[in-house]
Design a protein around this motif. Structure first.
Motif, PDB file in Angstrom:
ATOM      1  N   MET A  12      36.929  39.788  47.660  1.00 38.80           N
ATOM      2  CA  MET A  12      37.034  38.811  46.579  1.00 38.80           C
ATOM      3  C   MET A  12      37.464  39.428  45.257  1.00 38.80           C
ATOM      4  O   MET A  12      38.325  38.889  44.585  1.00 38.80           O
ATOM      5  CB  MET A  12      35.729  38.056  46.393  1.00 38.80           C
ATOM      6  CG  MET A  12      35.578  36.894  47.330  1.00 38.80           C
ATOM      7  SD  MET A  12      34.049  36.078  46.951  1.00 38.80           S
ATOM      8  CE  MET A  12      34.057  34.789  48.166  1.00 38.80           C
ATOM      9  N   PRO A  13      36.871  40.595  44.870  1.00 31.87           N
ATOM     10  CA  PRO A  13      37.278  41.151  43.576  1.00 31.87           C
ATOM     11  C   PRO A  13      38.756  41.509  43.545  1.00 31.87           C
ATOM     12  O   PRO A  13      39.355  41.577  42.492  1.00 31.87           O
ATOM     13  CB  PRO A  13      36.408  42.401  43.425  1.00 31.87           C
ATOM     14  CG  PRO A  13      35.245  42.149  44.321  1.00 31.87           C
ATOM     15  CD  PRO A  13      35.781  41.337  45.475  1.00 31.87           C
ATOM     16  N   TYR A  24      32.941  33.174  39.083  1.00 30.93           N
ATOM     17  CA  TYR A  24      32.586  34.575  38.849  1.00 30.93           C
ATOM     18  C   TYR A  24      31.657  34.638  37.648  1.00 30.93           C
ATOM     19  O   TYR A  24      31.909  34.000  36.626  1.00 30.93           O
ATOM     20  CB  TYR A  24      33.858  35.383  38.564  1.00 30.93           C
ATOM     21  CG  TYR A  24      33.599  36.800  38.132  1.00 30.93           C
ATOM     22  CD1 TYR A  24      33.067  37.723  39.022  1.00 30.93           C
ATOM     23  CD2 TYR A  24      33.879  37.214  36.831  1.00 30.93           C
ATOM     24  CE1 TYR A  24      32.821  39.024  38.626  1.00 30.93           C
ATOM     25  CE2 TYR A  24      33.638  38.520  36.433  1.00 30.93           C
ATOM     26  CZ  TYR A  24      33.110  39.421  37.342  1.00 30.93           C
ATOM     27  OH  TYR A  24      32.866  40.707  36.955  1.00 30.93           O
ATOM     28  N   SER A  25      30.566  35.390  37.794  1.00 27.43           N
ATOM     29  CA  SER A  25      29.707  35.592  36.618  1.00 27.43           C
ATOM     30  C   SER A  25      29.199  37.015  36.634  1.00 27.43           C
ATOM     31  O   SER A  25      29.179  37.676  37.680  1.00 27.43           O
ATOM     32  CB  SER A  25      28.533  34.615  36.624  1.00 27.43           C
ATOM     33  OG  SER A  25      27.661  34.932  37.677  1.00 27.43           O
ATOM     34  N   TYR A  51      25.051  43.372  37.130  1.00 24.55           N
ATOM     35  CA  TYR A  51      25.526  42.809  38.400  1.00 24.55           C
ATOM     36  C   TYR A  51      26.569  41.724  38.211  1.00 24.55           C
ATOM     37  O   TYR A  51      26.698  41.157  37.128  1.00 24.55           O
ATOM     38  CB  TYR A  51      24.384  42.358  39.298  1.00 24.55           C
ATOM     39  CG  TYR A  51      23.465  41.248  38.858  1.00 24.55           C
ATOM     40  CD1 TYR A  51      22.340  41.496  38.083  1.00 24.55           C
ATOM     41  CD2 TYR A  51      23.667  39.937  39.286  1.00 24.55           C
ATOM     42  CE1 TYR A  51      21.454  40.485  37.741  1.00 24.55           C
ATOM     43  CE2 TYR A  51      22.785  38.916  38.956  1.00 24.55           C
ATOM     44  CZ  TYR A  51      21.674  39.198  38.173  1.00 24.55           C
ATOM     45  OH  TYR A  51      20.804  38.195  37.847  1.00 24.55           O
ATOM     46  N   GLU A  52      27.337  41.525  39.304  1.00 23.42           N
ATOM     47  CA  GLU A  52      28.430  40.551  39.307  1.00 23.42           C
ATOM     48  C   GLU A  52      28.258  39.650  40.527  1.00 23.42           C
ATOM     49  O   GLU A  52      27.850  40.123  41.589  1.00 23.42           O
ATOM     50  CB  GLU A  52      29.770  41.292  39.428  1.00 23.42           C
ATOM     51  CG  GLU A  52      30.001  42.267  38.290  1.00 23.42           C
ATOM     52  CD  GLU A  52      31.192  43.160  38.562  1.00 23.42           C
ATOM     53  OE1 GLU A  52      32.322  42.714  38.328  1.00 23.42           O
ATOM     54  OE2 GLU A  52      30.961  44.287  39.023  1.00 23.42           O
ATOM     55  N   VAL A  53      28.570  38.395  40.345  1.00 21.46           N
ATOM     56  CA  VAL A  53      28.414  37.424  41.440  1.00 21.46           C
ATOM     57  C   VAL A  53      29.686  36.593  41.577  1.00 21.46           C
ATOM     58  O   VAL A  53      30.144  35.993  40.601  1.00 21.46           O
ATOM     59  CB  VAL A  53      27.210  36.477  41.182  1.00 21.46           C
ATOM     60  CG1 VAL A  53      27.032  35.515  42.356  1.00 21.46           C
ATOM     61  CG2 VAL A  53      25.930  37.250  40.927  1.00 21.46           C
ATOM     62  N   TYR A  54      30.242  36.603  42.778  1.00 17.36           N
ATOM     63  CA  TYR A  54      31.367  35.732  43.112  1.00 17.36           C
ATOM     64  C   TYR A  54      30.852  34.662  44.056  1.00 17.36           C
ATOM     65  O   TYR A  54      30.071  34.960  44.963  1.00 17.36           O
ATOM     66  CB  TYR A  54      32.450  36.509  43.855  1.00 17.36           C
ATOM     67  CG  TYR A  54      33.124  37.580  43.041  1.00 17.36           C
ATOM     68  CD1 TYR A  54      34.356  37.348  42.456  1.00 17.36           C
ATOM     69  CD2 TYR A  54      32.517  38.819  42.864  1.00 17.36           C
ATOM     70  CE1 TYR A  54      34.987  38.333  41.712  1.00 17.36           C
ATOM     71  CE2 TYR A  54      33.135  39.802  42.119  1.00 17.36           C
ATOM     72  CZ  TYR A  54      34.361  39.558  41.546  1.00 17.36           C
ATOM     73  OH  TYR A  54      34.970  40.532  40.816  1.00 17.36           O
ATOM     74  N   SER A  55      31.282  33.438  43.854  1.00 17.12           N
ATOM     75  CA  SER A  55      30.962  32.415  44.851  1.00 17.12           C
ATOM     76  C   SER A  55      32.150  31.503  45.030  1.00 17.12           C
ATOM     77  O   SER A  55      32.961  31.319  44.121  1.00 17.12           O
ATOM     78  CB  SER A  55      29.696  31.651  44.492  1.00 17.12           C
ATOM     79  OG  SER A  55      29.850  31.027  43.257  1.00 17.12           O
TER      80      SER A  55
END
Ligand code: F6R
Ligand code: ZN
Length: 185
Positions: A12-13, A24-25, A51-55
């Motif tokens: 994803m990144p 993305y957050s 931290y990083e979160v993709y959904s």
């Protein structure tokens, strides 16, 4: 008929599914500093990326039965030996379960029921974790490289952070000279 290329979700990144419905957050230490015991965090330290979160989902997020596919990257950061962790949450809808699965790195998944009883599972590449709907969940990086996990959960689950603020996880996780220690609050 043209054969479609697959979505390389774990990349994803890399932007493979960019342009589609990817959220993305990211959290910096200043966003989560109150989770940590230390009260001596410098202004410079507060800008550390934690931290990083993709959904990602397709279709109508409010539609019952729809799912998110997610990727969380928790960086190897220690705040006076306390391990980097996500905020942790219950799902607003306590019927909504979730799967986490380890991709890279080494971590712990903390699970807490609504009475405040906690258990912990080791997270490593290939590990699969079923999170029942009425358990709060928090990820902790106990390694020296980014901890990457995949996740799948209903788009209608919601996040209840407040219940965890009011009843925090009962153990803090430290790494002391390479050894993981669970310390009761
Ligand atoms: C979704 C889920 C994960 C987390 C993510 C960040 O239900 O469990 O995508 O949201 O790992 O953790 P929190 O949301 O607790 O900051
Ligand atoms: Zn969740």
């Amino acid at each position: 008929m043209k054969i479609k290329n697959p979505k390389l979700w774990h990349k994803m990144p890399g932007g493979i599914i960019e342009g589609e419905n990817v959220l993305y957050s990211r959290k910096y230490l200043k966003d989560v500093e109150n989770l940590y015991k230390s009260k001596e965090i410098s202004n410079e330290g507060k800008n550390t990326l934690m931290y990083e979160v993709y959904s990602y989902s397709e279709g109508d997020e409010t539609q019952y039965g729809n799912l998110f596919w997610g990727l969380t990257i928790l960086h190897p950061v220690y705040i006076e030996k306390e391990c980097n962790m996500t905020k942790g949450h219950f799902h607003e809808n306590r019927n909504c379960v979730e799967y986490y699965f380890g991709l890279e790195g080494e971590g712990l998944l903390l699970l807490m029921d609504e009475m405040g009883q906690m258990s912990a599972e080791k997270v490593l590449p290939g590990s699969l974790h079923y999170i029942a709907g009425n358990f709060a969940h928090r990820l902790v990086n106990i390694g020296e490289i980014p901890l990457k996990i995949g996740a799948c959960w209903p788009t209608t689950a919601g996040h209840d952070y407040r219940a965890v603020e009011e009843m925090p996880f009962p153990y803090r996780i430290y790494k002391n000279n390479g050894k993981i220690e669970l310390v009761e609050r």
